[in-house]
Design a protein around this motif. Structure first.
Motif, mmCIF file in Angstrom:
data_model
loop_
_atom_site.group_PDB
_atom_site.id
_atom_site.type_symbol
_atom_site.label_atom_id
_atom_site.label_comp_id
_atom_site.label_asym_id
_atom_site.label_seq_id
_atom_site.Cartn_x
_atom_site.Cartn_y
_atom_site.Cartn_z
ATOM 1 N N ALA A 1 35.088 46.669 33.698
ATOM 2 C CA ALA A 1 35.953 45.662 33.078
ATOM 3 C C ALA A 1 35.866 44.345 33.839
ATOM 4 C CB ALA A 1 37.390 46.160 33.029
ATOM 5 N N ALA A 2 35.828 44.435 35.185
ATOM 6 C CA ALA A 2 35.721 43.224 36.005
ATOM 7 C C ALA A 2 34.368 42.546 35.795
ATOM 8 C CB ALA A 2 35.919 43.573 37.477
ATOM 9 N N THR B 1 34.414 40.824 32.476
ATOM 10 C CA THR B 1 35.183 39.584 32.569
ATOM 11 C C THR B 1 34.381 38.488 33.249
ATOM 12 O OG1 THR B 1 37.237 40.859 32.698
ATOM 13 C CG2 THR B 1 37.319 38.558 33.437
ATOM 14 N N THR C 1 31.747 37.186 30.848
ATOM 15 C CA THR C 1 32.387 36.341 29.840
ATOM 16 C C THR C 1 32.713 34.962 30.414
ATOM 17 O OG1 THR C 1 33.360 38.293 28.781
ATOM 18 C CG2 THR C 1 34.331 36.148 28.257
ATOM 19 N N PHE C 2 33.229 34.924 31.643
ATOM 20 C CA PHE C 2 33.549 33.651 32.302
ATOM 21 C C PHE C 2 32.279 32.832 32.524
ATOM 22 C CE2 PHE C 2 33.978 31.157 36.230
ATOM 23 C CZ PHE C 2 35.041 30.345 35.884
#
Length: 393
Positions: A193-194, A197, A200-201
């Protein structure tokens, strides 16, 4: 207690049969694609060369199958180093085509080192994960972070060297291999998940730089021809004669096949020369137009069955190193298939990835055949127990 079987009894004949079906589809599709107006040659030219590549690939597959895969641990570091040196050699001495410098020349022949680096990386990561996870089944989040850090330390150097060629498609295959093998290692979902993220960033940052610092973006981060591919993917209708030309014609060809297709060698778009590289990157267009939705579905089902067999082999293997090898091969192949088919129907941006076992070409086909050899190798050396025991736990 376990059953003793010979290598021939242990061979996964279902996997071999599926591979044979893919070979047949490949030769038929390449023959039809070679009739396109952009080539003006005997249609059998590419087919004969592909048959030779299949024969060489079969030899390499058998070779990869016969040597006990535990012995591959002895060659992990040398092969990994050779792979990095080849990628560095491409940077300084490589042959450039279509804006990318991906190939090394041997006489009149070219080969793409990044293809073989995929296999070297699978071997390297399988050995690494075997060493750091074999005695740690129940790991803490901190221990999982150490596993991820070590995998990234091995995987990021080839990823970066391939990305700067530039070859985004193959770099993403490297990322897929790392992700699949970390998944097999049982890394915590919180880390995935990290990572998601973070990705995505990163993509959001690229969009922001594109919108606010375009000149810096095109000079330092992405080349204009790569950016045009993204534009052509997002809005192909805005430039149907330029950036969107290849994708629009490919989608039109696939859509015109409807349910049953136009018939073998009867594709209109496929033969017109309107789809560049139709015998390699865009060969799915031939299948969609000439064999229709039914033919395309059959091909995708064959791929699904292929991966189903691999997943069974990975989870039935009682050697964790073998399971990691098969997981790496799955990661190697799944993304290429998804990306290639996706880019021909507009789901993914256009990259230079071939459709495994179908597209014309040498380096990619040989790599994929070696990968299948590794899977068969693991399977024939997996002991199948008649009764459960602690050894199978």
């Amino acid at each position: 207690m376990h059953e003793r079987k010979t290598y021939f009894q242990q061979l996964d004949y279902t996997l071999l049969f599926l591979l044979f079906l893919l070979m047949c589809i490949s030769l038929l599709s390449i023959y039809s694609a070679a009739m396109a107006g952009q080539y003006n040659i005997d249609p059998s030219f590419f087919v004969k060369r592909q048959v030779i590549w299949f024969l060489i690939g079969t030899f390499l597959m058998v070779a990869a199958m016969l040597l006990d895969y535990d012995l591959f641990k002895n060659f992990t570091i040398p092969l990994y180093v050779v792979g990095l040196l080849l990628l560095i050699g491409v940077h300084f001495f490589g042959v450039e085509r279509n804006g990318s410098q991906r190939w090394l020349g041997i006489g009149n022949n070219l080969f793409q080192p990044s293809e073989f680096v995929k296999i070297f990386l699978v071997l390297a990561l399988a050995h690494l994960l075997f060493l750091i996870t074999k005695d740690h089944r129940d790991r803490t989040l901190k221990e999982d972070l150490v596993v991820v850090a070590k995998v990234l330390a091995v995987g990021l150097p080839p990823f970066a060297l391939i990305l700067v060629q530039p070859d985004l498609g193959t770099a993403l295959v490297i990322a897929s291999i790392m992700g699949t093998m970390l998944l097999m290692a049982g890394v915590s979902w919180k880390i995935f998940a990290a990572l998601g993220t973070g990705i995505t960033f990163f993509l959001g940052t690229l969009v922001w730089l594109h919108n606010n610092y375009y000149e810096f973006f095109t000079n330092n981060i992405i080349r204009p021809h790569q950016l045009s591919r993204i534009y052509g993917w997002i809005d192909p209708e805005s430039d149907p004669g330029g950036m969107g030309y290849q994708l629009l014609n490919a989608m039109q060809g696939i859509g015109s096949g409807q349910l049953y297709g136009k018939g073998f060698a009867d594709g209109v778009l496929s033969k017109s020369g309107a789809v560049p590289e139709i015998h390699t990157d865009f060969i799915f267009t031939v299948i969609g137009e000439e064999f229709g939705f039914l033919g395309a579905t059959i091909l995708i089902v064959i791929y699904f069955l292929l991966f189903y067999r691999m997943i069974i082999i990975a989870f039935s293997c009682n050697n964790i190193y073998g399971s990691y090898l098969v997981a790496g091969v799955i990661g190697l192949l799944v993304f290429q298939i998804f990306q290639n088919i996706g880019m021909t129907i507009g789901l993914m941006p256009i990259t230079g990835l071939a459709l495994p076992f179908i597209s014309y070409g040498g380096s990619a086909l040989l790599t994929n055949m070696i990968a299948i050899g590794l899977v068969l190798n693991v399977n024939i050396r997996t002991r199948h127990y008649m009764f459960s025991s602690d050894e199978t736990a």
